[in-house]
Scaffold this motif. Structure first.
Motif, PDB file in Angstrom:
ATOM      1  N   ASP A  46     -60.698 -43.704-121.950  1.00  0.00           N
ATOM      2  CA  ASP A  46     -60.767 -42.475-122.733  1.00  0.00           C
ATOM      3  C   ASP A  46     -62.072 -42.412-123.529  1.00  0.00           C
ATOM      4  O   ASP A  46     -62.729 -41.366-123.600  1.00  0.00           O
ATOM      5  CB  ASP A  46     -59.562 -42.395-123.671  1.00  0.00           C
ATOM      6  N   GLU A  92     -59.465 -32.169-123.582  1.00  0.00           N
ATOM      7  CA  GLU A  92     -58.121 -32.415-123.053  1.00  0.00           C
ATOM      8  C   GLU A  92     -58.175 -32.830-121.583  1.00  0.00           C
ATOM      9  O   GLU A  92     -57.404 -33.687-121.140  1.00  0.00           O
ATOM     10  CB  GLU A  92     -57.262 -31.157-123.207  1.00  0.00           C
ATOM     11  N   THR A  95     -59.146 -36.426-121.360  1.00  0.00           N
ATOM     12  CA  THR A  95     -58.001 -37.273-121.702  1.00  0.00           C
ATOM     13  C   THR A  95     -57.060 -37.408-120.519  1.00  0.00           C
ATOM     14  O   THR A  95     -56.585 -38.502-120.198  1.00  0.00           O
ATOM     15  CB  THR A  95     -57.248 -36.686-122.912  1.00  0.00           C
ATOM     16  N   THR A  96     -56.796 -36.288-119.848  1.00  0.00           N
ATOM     17  CA  THR A  96     -55.951 -36.330-118.655  1.00  0.00           C
ATOM     18  C   THR A  96     -56.601 -37.159-117.555  1.00  0.00           C
ATOM     19  O   THR A  96     -55.933 -37.937-116.869  1.00  0.00           O
ATOM     20  CB  THR A  96     -55.677 -34.902-118.146  1.00  0.00           C
ATOM     21  N   SER A 227     -48.608 -36.729-115.562  1.00  0.00           N
ATOM     22  CA  SER A 227     -49.447 -36.626-116.751  1.00  0.00           C
ATOM     23  C   SER A 227     -49.152 -35.345-117.531  1.00  0.00           C
ATOM     24  O   SER A 227     -49.445 -35.259-118.731  1.00  0.00           O
ATOM     25  CB  SER A 227     -50.928 -36.663-116.355  1.00  0.00           C
ATOM     26  N   GLY A 237     -53.565 -34.536-123.740  1.00  0.00           N
ATOM     27  CA  GLY A 237     -54.199 -34.069-122.522  1.00  0.00           C
ATOM     28  C   GLY A 237     -53.835 -32.631-122.213  1.00  0.00           C
ATOM     29  O   GLY A 237     -53.330 -31.883-123.067  1.00  0.00           O
TER      30      GLY A 237
END
Length: 310
Positions: A46, A92, A95-96, A227, A237
């Protein structure tokens, strides 16, 4: 007449709840030990993805897609990332992407060795197969409650749920890939003096790579789906963007998160699908010849008869 409601009801829900609580109390150090590498690797991925500037990330993804797939997929990947940034959900999305990358690493570490073990032992496969059946048919939401009870709430717990849900396809495809290697090729390798380790690493795995990569493609898509679901237990995310939109009845916000998820999923799917493109038979045969060349040389030195590929 006997009715369904007249039968004795087994308190299975209570048994399961008590069992999960017992595991959480008595095996807490074990689950914390499992959590530690997941948390550290996820945090590292991340940090790296968020530290890469947007233009550099677009260029890197273009080069990776071009090298792994084709120019068309590389252009699509670059455009998809630009659109995601223009939608205002770049952080986001990264993050995903870190969730997916971490899940892929752990699925590879777990899935390929387990698949190899299953391919080499029917007894192990007879035990693992029903477990995989249960894991793949259990609704994704069912994973969330025991994961929360054992690992807590947050992105790390969501990552654990993603790995659990995404690993079975890779295990199955690894098993199938090794088992589907032509038996004549295996016997030829044994005839040229290959032991079990050489047979696995130099013949079976190279021949099974297209199938294994097909399993990786399914693992990536499953991880992408999970996810989004794990946002319900606090994972961050794009899934959280969709969940926030639904919670506030903000259709636009939910749609933005959904569009970004679709673009990211299509990009990863096209790249991994191209990697799993089956090799032509002639190329596989030439690969097999190169793999057996060291054993042919040894056979000549030992005065053995010429093999069919000499």
């Amino acid at each position: 007449m006997l009715e369904a409601q007249d039968l004795a009801v087994f308190p299975v829900d209570g048994w399961i709840s008590d069992g999960v609580q017992w595991l959480g109390i008595h095996f807490r150090p074990v689950f914390m030990a499992i959590r530690w590498p997941v948390e550290n690797l996820l945090g590292f991925n991340d940090y790296v993805l968020h530290a890469i500037p947007f233009p550099v990330m677009v260029v890197l993804m273009f080069l990776i897609a071009y090298r792994a797939a084709s120019l068309g997929i590389a252009l699509f990947s670059a455009v998809a990332l630009v659109v995601i940034a223009m939608l205002g959900v770049w952080d986001e999305a990264m993050t995903t992407l870190s969730l997916i990358a971490t899940a892929i690493i752990f699925c590879l570490i777990i899935g390929i060795p387990v698949g190899i073990l299953c391919a080499r032992s029917e007894k192990v496969w007879s035990v693992v197969r029903p477990i995989l059946d249960i894991m793949q048919t259990t609704p994704t939401f069912v994973y969330l409650v025991p994961v929360v009870m054992l690992f807590g709430v947050g992105t790390v717990s969501g990552e654990v749920a993603v790995v659990i849900a995404a690993a079975p396809p890779l295990i199955r495809f690894t098993y199938l890939g090794i088992r589907m290697v032509d038996q004549e090729i295996v016997e030829a390798g044994l005839a040229f003096g290959a032991d079990k380790r050489q047979l696995l690493w130099e013949i079976q795995l190279p021949m099974a790579i297209p199938t294994i990569l097909g399993g990786l493609n399914q693992t990536v898509l499953t991880a992408m789906v999970m996810s989004v679901v794990v946002a319900m237990i606090g994972a961050e995310g794009l899934g959280l963007v969709v969940l926030q939109g639904l919670g506030r009845l903000d259709v636009g916000r939910a749609a933005v998160g959904g569009i970004a998820i679709v673009l990211l999923a299509m990009m990863l799917d096209r790249i991994t699908q191209k990697l799993a493109h089956p090799v032509k038979r002639s190329k596989r045969q030439s690969l097999f010849k190169r793999l057996l060349r060291p054993y042919q040389v040894n056979a000549r030195e030992a005065g053995g008869a010429a093999g069919p590929w000499q």
